[in-house]
Design a protein around this motif. Structure first.
Motif, PDB file in Angstrom:
ATOM      1  N   ALA A  67       0.823  -1.208   0.000  1.00 47.00           N
ATOM      2  CA  ALA A  67       0.000   0.000   0.000  1.00 47.00           C
ATOM      3  C   ALA A  67       0.857   1.259   0.000  1.00 47.00           C
ATOM      4  O   ALA A  67       0.499   2.271  -0.616  1.00 47.00           O
ATOM      5  CB  ALA A  67      -0.920  -0.005   1.222  1.00 47.00           C
TER       6      ALA A  67
ATOM      7  N   THR B 152      -3.319  -1.756  -7.030  1.00 46.08           N
ATOM      8  CA  THR B 152      -3.772  -2.062  -5.679  1.00 46.08           C
ATOM      9  C   THR B 152      -2.933  -3.179  -5.064  1.00 46.08           C
ATOM     10  O   THR B 152      -2.364  -4.006  -5.778  1.00 46.08           O
ATOM     11  CB  THR B 152      -5.238  -2.506  -5.677  1.00 46.08           C
ATOM     12  OG1 THR B 152      -5.350  -3.753  -6.397  1.00 46.08           O
ATOM     13  CG2 THR B 152      -6.139  -1.465  -6.333  1.00 46.08           C
TER      14      THR B 152
ATOM     15  N   GLU C 145      -4.012  -5.778  -3.589  1.00 45.72           N
ATOM     16  CA  GLU C 145      -4.634  -7.046  -3.952  1.00 45.72           C
ATOM     17  C   GLU C 145      -4.170  -7.523  -5.332  1.00 45.72           C
ATOM     18  O   GLU C 145      -3.921  -8.707  -5.545  1.00 45.72           O
ATOM     19  CB  GLU C 145      -6.170  -6.901  -3.939  1.00 45.72           C
ATOM     20  CG  GLU C 145      -6.772  -6.661  -2.570  1.00 45.72           C
ATOM     21  CD  GLU C 145      -6.615  -5.226  -2.101  1.00 45.72           C
ATOM     22  OE1 GLU C 145      -6.797  -4.976  -0.896  1.00 45.72           O
ATOM     23  OE2 GLU C 145      -6.282  -4.339  -2.951  1.00 45.72           O
TER      24      GLU C 145
END
Length: 271
Positions: free
Chosen positions: A28, A37, A39
């Protein structure tokens, strides 16, 4: 009951590590400037594992350092897009940036209007000159093109300037021989792409990259020279692999994997 195989445990450990809060925090922190992102970066890393199972034999922190380095550069390390590759060498994972990765970094600066790299085949028309009246002409053959004999990279800048680099096949092969991945990894499976990357790295010294992105050029140079990459400053101190106890479901999965692989091995021996 079969013996639990190390690969199943390694895959569980690395998957758990990638999705741990500490690692997701590092993703992050690195990714906002490049629009990816945490993810998605995790999926890239898991795809790299599936495409190259030899990575499971690497030290988890070695693999993780490569993934975090890729995240800091905003590149896909899965190997699918050609931006970057994760290649195992014994127990160490190595981060190899691809031609498309270097090209992505070059375009990110906003100071380049056009940049590319190409390979030249024996039957192509190819001319180049360095000097005050530099010239670069490449006309690909329309029929049988022959073997690769050159690779070149060029860039045009927003201020009207331009630069290019040319390498012969022999010069490219010299770089390949020094690389730890000379007989495996992308050098073996994607030689034209690696030739483009090699000559593009030569061009990179003339490119106005973002300060953070010059790291990619440094790492590419270390890999090409066959040197051990220094990623010691990439991981945060709390990015560690913890020996968490397995759940009953995880134990059953590992035991099932062991029995399945044992059966596959026995079938091959009896074939």
């Amino acid at each position: 009951m079969g013996q639990i195989i190390p690969a199943a445990q390694a895959q569980r450990d690395i998957s758990t590590l990638l999705q741990s809060p500490n690692v997701q925090k590092q993703f992050a922190a690195a990714l906002p400037r490049v629009g990816i992102t945490p993810e998605r970066m995790t999926r890239f890393a898991l795809t790299a594992l599936n495409r190259s199972p030899g990575l499971l034999k690497c030290e988890p922190k070695s693999f993780l350092a490569c993934v975090v380095q890729s995240a800091q550069l905003g590149l896909d390390p899965s190997g699918i897009t050609g931006e970057a590759y994760l290649v195992p060498y014994g127990t160490a994972a190595t981060f190899i940036i691809g031609y498309r990765g270097l090209l992505k970094l070059a375009r990110r600066s906003g100071k380049i209007t056009e940049a590319a790299a190409h390979v030249v085949y024996a039957n192509d028309k190819f001319e180049y000159e360095y000097g005050l009246e530099s010239k670069l002409v490449h006309k690909p053959a329309t029929a049988e093109r022959g073997d690769i004999v050159f690779a070149y990279a060029y860039a045009k800048f927003t201020d009207g300037g331009r630069a290019f680099e040319v390498m012969t096949r022999a010069e490219i092969e010299d770089v390949r021989r020094q690389s730890k991945a000379s007989q495996s990894g992308p050098w073996s499976s994607h030689f034209p792409e690696m030739a483009r990357k090699t000559v593009f790295r030569r061009l990179a010294k003339w490119l106005p990259l973002e300060p953070e992105d010059y790291r990619a050029v440094e790492l590419a140079g270390q890999e090409e020279a066959g040197l051990k990459q220094d990623l010691s400053d990439v991981l945060a101190a709390d990015a560690t692999v913890t020996d968490t106890p397995k759940t009953e479901t995880e134990q059953q999965f590992d035991e099932g994997e062991s029995r399945r692989l044992d059966a596959e091995a026995a079938a091959k021996e009896n074939a």
